[in-house]
Write a protein that holds these residues in place. Structure first.
Motif, PDB file in Angstrom:
ATOM      1  N   LEU A 123       9.586  42.852  56.356  1.00  0.00           N
ATOM      2  CA  LEU A 123       8.644  42.281  57.331  1.00  0.00           C
ATOM      3  C   LEU A 123       7.475  41.611  56.612  1.00  0.00           C
ATOM      4  O   LEU A 123       7.022  40.532  57.016  1.00  0.00           O
ATOM      5  CB  LEU A 123       8.144  43.374  58.287  1.00  0.00           C
ATOM      6  CG  LEU A 123       9.211  43.927  59.241  1.00  0.00           C
ATOM      7  CD1 LEU A 123       8.717  45.198  59.935  1.00  0.00           C
ATOM      8  CD2 LEU A 123       9.593  42.866  60.288  1.00  0.00           C
ATOM      9  N   GLN A 124       6.990  42.254  55.544  1.00  0.00           N
ATOM     10  CA  GLN A 124       5.881  41.673  54.786  1.00  0.00           C
ATOM     11  C   GLN A 124       6.326  40.403  54.066  1.00  0.00           C
ATOM     12  O   GLN A 124       5.588  39.414  54.029  1.00  0.00           O
ATOM     13  CB  GLN A 124       5.353  42.725  53.786  1.00  0.00           C
ATOM     14  CG  GLN A 124       4.497  42.188  52.660  1.00  0.00           C
ATOM     15  CD  GLN A 124       3.122  41.695  53.135  1.00  0.00           C
ATOM     16  OE1 GLN A 124       2.920  41.400  54.309  1.00  0.00           O
ATOM     17  NE2 GLN A 124       2.201  41.592  52.209  1.00  0.00           N
ATOM     18  N   THR A 138       6.717  37.649  56.632  1.00  0.00           N
ATOM     19  CA  THR A 138       5.395  37.299  57.162  1.00  0.00           C
ATOM     20  C   THR A 138       4.637  36.413  56.177  1.00  0.00           C
ATOM     21  O   THR A 138       4.053  35.392  56.560  1.00  0.00           O
ATOM     22  CB  THR A 138       4.597  38.583  57.468  1.00  0.00           C
ATOM     23  OG1 THR A 138       5.320  39.344  58.435  1.00  0.00           O
ATOM     24  CG2 THR A 138       3.210  38.268  57.998  1.00  0.00           C
ATOM     25  N   LEU A 139       4.651  36.782  54.893  1.00  0.00           N
ATOM     26  CA  LEU A 139       3.947  35.980  53.888  1.00  0.00           C
ATOM     27  C   LEU A 139       4.545  34.579  53.791  1.00  0.00           C
ATOM     28  O   LEU A 139       3.809  33.598  53.694  1.00  0.00           O
ATOM     29  CB  LEU A 139       4.023  36.664  52.521  1.00  0.00           C
ATOM     30  CG  LEU A 139       3.022  37.790  52.283  1.00  0.00           C
ATOM     31  CD1 LEU A 139       3.282  38.457  50.931  1.00  0.00           C
ATOM     32  CD2 LEU A 139       1.582  37.262  52.326  1.00  0.00           C
ATOM     33  N   ARG A 160       3.476  32.662  56.977  1.00  0.00           N
ATOM     34  CA  ARG A 160       2.033  32.418  57.052  1.00  0.00           C
ATOM     35  C   ARG A 160       1.514  31.579  55.897  1.00  0.00           C
ATOM     36  O   ARG A 160       0.527  30.855  56.052  1.00  0.00           O
ATOM     37  CB  ARG A 160       1.263  33.738  57.092  1.00  0.00           C
ATOM     38  CG  ARG A 160       1.462  34.517  58.391  1.00  0.00           C
ATOM     39  CD  ARG A 160       0.685  35.836  58.376  1.00  0.00           C
ATOM     40  NE  ARG A 160      -0.716  35.638  58.608  1.00  0.00           N
ATOM     41  CZ  ARG A 160      -1.347  35.952  59.745  1.00  0.00           C
ATOM     42  NH1 ARG A 160      -0.682  36.492  60.740  1.00  0.00           N
ATOM     43  NH2 ARG A 160      -2.633  35.738  59.882  1.00  0.00           N
ATOM     44  N   GLU A 161       2.132  31.679  54.730  1.00  0.00           N
ATOM     45  CA  GLU A 161       1.528  31.049  53.551  1.00  0.00           C
ATOM     46  C   GLU A 161       2.290  29.858  52.967  1.00  0.00           C
ATOM     47  O   GLU A 161       1.679  29.054  52.273  1.00  0.00           O
ATOM     48  CB  GLU A 161       1.288  32.109  52.461  1.00  0.00           C
ATOM     49  CG  GLU A 161       0.325  33.189  52.933  1.00  0.00           C
ATOM     50  CD  GLU A 161      -0.168  34.098  51.820  1.00  0.00           C
ATOM     51  OE1 GLU A 161       0.234  33.912  50.659  1.00  0.00           O
ATOM     52  OE2 GLU A 161      -0.959  35.011  52.130  1.00  0.00           O
ATOM     53  N   VAL A 210       8.419  39.996  63.795  1.00  0.00           N
ATOM     54  CA  VAL A 210       7.913  38.880  62.984  1.00  0.00           C
ATOM     55  C   VAL A 210       6.989  37.981  63.821  1.00  0.00           C
ATOM     56  O   VAL A 210       6.000  37.456  63.320  1.00  0.00           O
ATOM     57  CB  VAL A 210       9.077  38.094  62.349  1.00  0.00           C
ATOM     58  CG1 VAL A 210       8.557  36.905  61.545  1.00  0.00           C
ATOM     59  CG2 VAL A 210       9.906  39.015  61.447  1.00  0.00           C
ATOM     60  N   SER A 215       3.574  39.735  63.706  1.00  0.00           N
ATOM     61  CA  SER A 215       2.776  39.660  62.476  1.00  0.00           C
ATOM     62  C   SER A 215       2.402  38.229  62.093  1.00  0.00           C
ATOM     63  O   SER A 215       1.445  38.018  61.365  1.00  0.00           O
ATOM     64  CB  SER A 215       3.524  40.318  61.311  1.00  0.00           C
ATOM     65  OG  SER A 215       4.784  39.712  61.131  1.00  0.00           O
TER      66      SER A 215
END
Lengths: 316, 316
Positions: free
Chosen positions: A182-183, A186-187, A190-191, A224, A227
């Motif tokens: 999930l992290q 997400t990164l 988002r990034e 997802v 977040s």
């Protein structure tokens, strides 16, 4: 196949049901079975129910011999098309992998037709099926089963490194969902500038066992969304990406496709919203009385007891 | 404490911002600091930012000596109030656990004030903090860290057993999220009649490390929304459950509360929507130029450089 830009769309389920409700469903008979056959170039069979294919090898052979395209549609993304073909084979059904349209394949094809750059990578939350289809389409897949046992370190000075070349995240049903995945997803979303967020489907639950409904891909997709505060591109049902893809690949328009399935609120509504003809089979969850109930506004063009009726009614 | 039925509500963030935008923020000075002190019975300090409490023991002591209630508010549910008090202690701040309002405590209090039957159980997706607060409030908690390593069996004839006495599911940030927990929570909410679905908060991300934002409780909460097709009762910020609770516990109305924090779009907006006075401190993420920018419509009642200005301006 030509390269075309396509948007996966999620039709409003209510938008066309009013039209459908106006006309009653016709029981399939010799006359209209012939008319149906003549007006359709591709039959789409839903494979997500329990009793999808009840002894129909001869029916499928007959349809193929008439030059009809057959497409077996499933939102299940855990298997690749090869794995599905093997599963059908083990059930005594000869189905070519080219006839299978799984949501794992849909995800890979979405990237393909939208010219996803080959030097970019795809991060996967989901099973081996998605990873395999991405690789078969020539893409580099990260994550998936490989990240099942990984753990994010919760230390105050920890930096979670992610690949800056990930240009798409594909999320499907994942029995090994964890915080690490999930992290990572997400990164990326988002990034990494322009990173796509693709969902195989958003089914809340599915029949993972014979006895219960278990959380489906909609669970991981929603996580997802939660977040990233973004909405995904959905490529499986009820998105009409499949129809757009078939139009491009086989030059078959939706008006010459027939969606066959046993569920009114998914299969039939989906087919209607996409502009297909629809055939309800009463061999699954829907009974004649449910279909006839005044509270039911979803009427297929045709209905019959079982898929093999097509064969017997045509006397072939 | 009297037993009262309270609904946790999620105010519409846009509903009152127009009113707030009409009046400019006042720089805190000797005169209005005195007026603020006289008009407020409880100061609520946000503890979710990075620089929440910058050398303010004397300020807190002064406020306590004037009979003001102090409440340290956090959406972080991983710690219990005792664990938070110890953390503050280690930072040189004497904070009583009764002064801490964490979202883990909020979840337990929501059940308490809504007379959750003691023979029923609570399933937890989240950390030890939630489990501890539930137990301190007299409830039986299942799940949480105990289910971190459990796995759901994906066999065709498998029945996933869940406790029929679970009457509430509490979902918070969970670094050990897995399919087993998601399936357990989903079955309770879908199959146990009247089972509550409570979210500590819906923050999409949070500062789990000093360097990055990582998925927050909003990720796990959304996952359960996705599989249950239900929306949760939110008990942490920006729900105003806390204010309703403080009103009942201390008989302090929101008009006599002052929300102190460093973020306009969370702390200040939340305080305004709840009907509290608001004090922005510029020691965190918000700068004077952000506050003054014409595009910013969220204006606190007062602003100052740091919390300890309250003490120096009052000359105490």
């Amino acid at each position: 196949m030509e390269q075309v830009s396509m948007e996966a769309t999620n039709p409003n389920p209510s938008s066309m049901s009013g039209v459908a409700a106006a006309s009653a469903a016709e029981l399939l008979c010799c006359a209209n079975a012939r008319a149906l056959l003549d007006s359709v170039d591709a039959f789409l069979f839903d494979c997500d129910g329990d009793k999808l294919i009840d002894g129909v090898p001869q029916t499928l052979d007959m349809l193929r011999s008439k030059g009809k395209k057959l497409v077996f549609v499933t939102n299940n993304s855990t298997k690749s098309r090869i794995q599905y073909a093997n599963k059908f084979q083990s059930l005594g059904l000869s189905v070519n992998q080219d006839e299978i349209f799984s949501s794992s394949f849909a995800a890979a094809m979405y990237l393909k037709v939208n010219q996803f750059p080959p030097h970019k990578k795809v991060y996967v939350i989901g099973g081996e099926g998605i990873v395999q289809e991405l690789q078969l389409a020539g893409f580099t897949a990260l994550g998936g089963p490989e990240d099942a046992e990984k753990r994010a370190q919760w230390k105050s000075n920890c930096l979670f490194e992610h690949d800056k070349y990930v240009g798409a995240v594909v999320v499907g049903l994942d029995p090994d969902i964890n915080y690490y995945k999930l992290q990572y997803a997400t990164l990326c979303i988002r990034e990494n500038p322009g990173c796509l967020f693709i969902a195989t489907n958003r089914d809340s639950v599915g029949h993972m066992t014979d006895l219960q409904e278990w959380p489906g891909a909609g669970c991981m997709v929603a996580a997802v969304c939660g977040s990233t505060e973004q909405e995904p591109i959905v490529v499986g049902k009820p998105s009409t990406f499949m129809m757009d893809f078939l139009l491009q690949k086989f030059n078959v328009s939706t008006s010459r496709m027939c969606m066959v399935g046993d569920r009114l609120d998914t299969d039939i509504l989906f087919g209607q919203n996409a502009g297909c003809k629809t055939l309800l089979v009463l061999s699954g969850v829907t009974t004649q009385s449910t279909l006839d109930d005044p509270s039911n506004s979803i009427k297929p063009d045709y209905y019959t007891n079982k898929v093999s009726d097509i064969l017997s009614l045509l006397g072939e």
